[in-house]
Design a protein around this motif. Structure first.
Motif, PDB file in Angstrom:
ATOM      1  N   UNK A 290       7.555   9.015   5.350  1.00 32.54           N
ATOM      2  CA  UNK A 290       6.741   8.325   4.351  1.00 32.54           C
ATOM      3  C   UNK A 290       6.093   7.083   4.893  1.00 32.54           C
ATOM      4  N   UNK A 291       6.799   6.353   5.748  1.00 27.81           N
ATOM      5  CA  UNK A 291       6.236   5.155   6.363  1.00 27.81           C
ATOM      6  C   UNK A 291       5.092   5.518   7.293  1.00 27.81           C
TER       7      UNK A 291
ATOM      8  N   UNK B 264      10.595   9.064  -5.004  1.00 26.82           N
ATOM      9  CA  UNK B 264      11.414  10.042  -4.280  1.00 26.82           C
ATOM     10  C   UNK B 264      12.496   9.360  -3.458  1.00 26.82           C
ATOM     11  N   UNK B 265      12.180   8.243  -2.810  1.00 30.02           N
ATOM     12  CA  UNK B 265      13.183   7.514  -2.024  1.00 30.02           C
ATOM     13  C   UNK B 265      14.287   6.983  -2.932  1.00 30.02           C
ATOM     14  N   UNK B 266      13.921   6.469  -4.110  1.00 24.61           N
ATOM     15  CA  UNK B 266      14.923   5.945  -5.039  1.00 24.61           C
ATOM     16  C   UNK B 266      15.905   7.033  -5.455  1.00 24.61           C
ATOM     17  N   UNK B 267      15.390   8.200  -5.801  1.00 23.92           N
ATOM     18  CA  UNK B 267      16.255   9.287  -6.257  1.00 23.92           C
ATOM     19  C   UNK B 267      17.127   9.808  -5.122  1.00 23.92           C
ATOM     20  N   UNK B 268      16.544   9.981  -3.938  1.00 28.88           N
ATOM     21  CA  UNK B 268      17.327  10.438  -2.791  1.00 28.88           C
ATOM     22  C   UNK B 268      18.439   9.446  -2.449  1.00 28.88           C
ATOM     23  N   UNK B 269      18.114   8.149  -2.487  1.00 27.34           N
ATOM     24  CA  UNK B 269      19.110   7.128  -2.149  1.00 27.34           C
ATOM     25  C   UNK B 269      20.243   7.106  -3.163  1.00 27.34           C
ATOM     26  N   UNK B 270      19.916   7.316  -4.434  1.00 23.27           N
ATOM     27  CA  UNK B 270      20.956   7.324  -5.466  1.00 23.27           C
ATOM     28  C   UNK B 270      21.931   8.481  -5.270  1.00 23.27           C
ATOM     29  N   UNK B 271      21.488   9.522  -4.550  1.00 19.23           N
ATOM     30  CA  UNK B 271      22.365  10.661  -4.268  1.00 19.23           C
ATOM     31  C   UNK B 271      23.077  10.548  -2.940  1.00 19.23           C
TER      32      UNK B 271
ATOM     33  N   UNK C 279       0.799  -1.224   0.000  1.00 16.31           N
ATOM     34  CA  UNK C 279       0.000   0.000   0.000  1.00 16.31           C
ATOM     35  C   UNK C 279       0.825   1.263   0.000  1.00 16.31           C
ATOM     36  N   UNK C 280       2.036   1.207  -0.587  1.00 17.54           N
ATOM     37  CA  UNK C 280       2.933   2.365  -0.640  1.00 17.54           C
ATOM     38  C   UNK C 280       2.801   3.046  -1.996  1.00 17.54           C
TER      39      UNK C 280
END
Length: 490
Positions: free
Chosen positions: A484-485, A429-436, A421-422
């Protein structure tokens, strides 16, 4: 190596041969990735490294006889698909950055910020100048060249150590404007769109919170280092090699002196405004049935984010050209430099995607994939953050690591997000932030280039770069995952 594991399987009958083969394949992947990271750090181009390291992984896995078909059908197909999908973004982004530089717009904006804040706030001035330019779509490399001479003047006047300049430029260019601010046209923010069906404005509230953490955390660190240097009696220092770098190479001197601020800002405003207009108003209100009839395999909801960004960058480029007609020193040369400048970044990243596709096809990758996906089965955000950080760190590239991770794990993360349910926007947004996060390890090409522009070494400046480009973004990432969680995407 494979013989060793087969020998181990014979000596340990309880260990299935398939498991031994998978272990060998997993070790082959680790060796290949380690060498890719080391050799990239040594300065060897990824265009050569990616296929060679893919071949090494296949060889150590015991499947070298299949490498040529793997190369043509897996490596090259993945490379080609990525280039086809993102070529217009890379091309228009590079062209826009060159037009901003040679028109004098980048110089006009940075000088205006300097005039308003002055050398008393040298660090904040440089960070904001970089941030405005990169958020508007100017290439971080163009920004580094444009801002460096201004930064040297400000830091020398304020008597702040020159060794802090690379970290200051990196904070404004490589962090919050690249991964966090809603609508940023950075390629990193566009890569998740076709995988999650999102757009560049995904999770805007969380993005703004992350941007604030990165900006304030980075400024706190840099101002603290400057204060400590002042107490220790350390000033700017003597650097005989500060001369000889033009603020905007190739820009016309009249354009630099007389570019009105409004005209300089207009293209940056258009990138964000036109993007938002088509993302939220035009495309959602357009009947896409005729497109689906003509292109039955196309899912418009997964590509309208890319379409909007393409239109916005094209509009900004056209505006720059038209607004400065009669004032260009050599428009043809500017356009050619911009267009040619997109090729190396695009094919570097596409080669890394091809490498990732080969690795994903090896038996040992299933072990790595399952381990990452099962880190937190109930919360794929944490698993996704780990995967993006690891791959971005290994490749030394946020866009490369993000592309490889989503190419291989994107469908799994989308499925896990739907089951939990996410929102896909939160996953984006989490993917992009983590990649940085870990993308700026010492072997990162952008860091090596930045230090070369500033004529400093890793030993002099890297600790401060790491603090603002890894520590602060990691804090922002943790905050976004927690928020987010608890509250979902907003």
């Amino acid at each position: 190596m494979l013989r060793f594991y087969l020998f181990l399987g014979r000596r340990c009958p309880s260990l299935p041969k398939k498991s031994v083969s998978n272990m060998a394949s997993t070790l082959a992947i680790v060796v290949s990735l380690s060498l890719l990271m080391y050799l990239a750090y040594r300065g060897i181009t990824v265009l050569l490294l990616a296929p060679l390291m893919a071949a090494l992984a296949v060889l150590l896995s015991g499947e070298i006889s299949l490498y040529l078909p793997i190369y043509t059908d897996t490596f090259m197909k993945a490379l080609g698909n990525y280039a086809i999908q993102f070529l217009p973004i890379f091309l228009l982004g590079a062209l826009f950055g060159q037009l901003m530089a040679d028109s004098g717009a980048a110089h006009a904006i940075s000088r205006w910020i300097v005039a308003r804040l002055g050398d008393r706030h040298a660090i904040v001035t440089v960070v904001l100048a970089c941030g405005v330019l990169t958020y508007g779509g100017v290439s971080l490399f163009v920004v580094a060249f444009a801002i460096y001479p201004i930064a040297t003047d400000l830091f020398r006047t304020a008597n702040i150590p020159k060794r802090l300049i690379p970290a200051t430029i990196a904070l404004g260019s490589f962090t919050f404007t690249m991964t966090a601010l809603p609508g940023t046209p950075a390629i990193q923010n566009a890569i998740p769109i076709p995988y999650y069906g999102t757009n560049v404005f995904a999770a805007p509230g969380l993005g703004l919170i992350a941007a604030a953490i990165m900006l304030l955390g980075g400024l706190w660190w840099l101002r603290g280092r400057a204060a400590a240097a002042r107490l220790a009696g350390e000033g700017y220092g003597k650097h005989e090699d500060d001369t000889g770098i033009s603020a905007v190479e190739g820009a016309d001197s009249a354009a630099l002196s007389h570019m009105p601020l409004f005209l300089a800002l207009l293209p940056l405003i258009l990138v964000i405004a036109v993007n938002a207009l088509f993302t939220y108003l035009v495309f959602p209100r357009t009947d896409m049935s005729f497109i689906i009839e003509r292109f039955p395999h196309l899912a418009p909801e997964k590509v309208i984010g890319l379409w909007a960004l393409i239109i916005a960058l094209a509009a900004a480029c056209a505006t720059l050209v038209v607004s400065r007609l009669g004032r260009w020193s050599d428009l043809r040369d500017t356009v050619n430099k911009g267009v040619f400048g997109f090729m190396l970044p695009l094919f570097n990243t596409a080669s890394e995607v091809g490498y990732g596709a080969v690795i994903a096809g090896l038996a040992g990758f299933a072990i790595i994939r399952d381990a990452v996906l099962n880190v937190t089965p109930g919360n794929p955000l944490i698993s996704e953050a780990i995967a993006m950080n690891v791959l971005a760190g290994i490749t030394g590239s946020s866009s490369g690591g993000l592309s490889i991770a989503l190419q291989t794990l994107g469908p799994d993360y989308l499925r896990m997000a739907q089951e939990a349910g996410i929102s896909p926007e939160l996953m984006h947004r989490v993917a992009v932030l983590a990649a940085g996060g870990f993308d700026t390890l010492p072997h990162c090409g952008a860091i090596i280039t930045l230090l070369a522009i500033c004529k400093l070494t890793h030993r002099q400046s890297y600790l401060n770069i790491a603090a603002v480009t890894m520590a602060a973004p990691m804090l922002a990432l943790v905050a976004v995952i927690a928020l987010g969680t608890a509250f979902g995407s907003f």
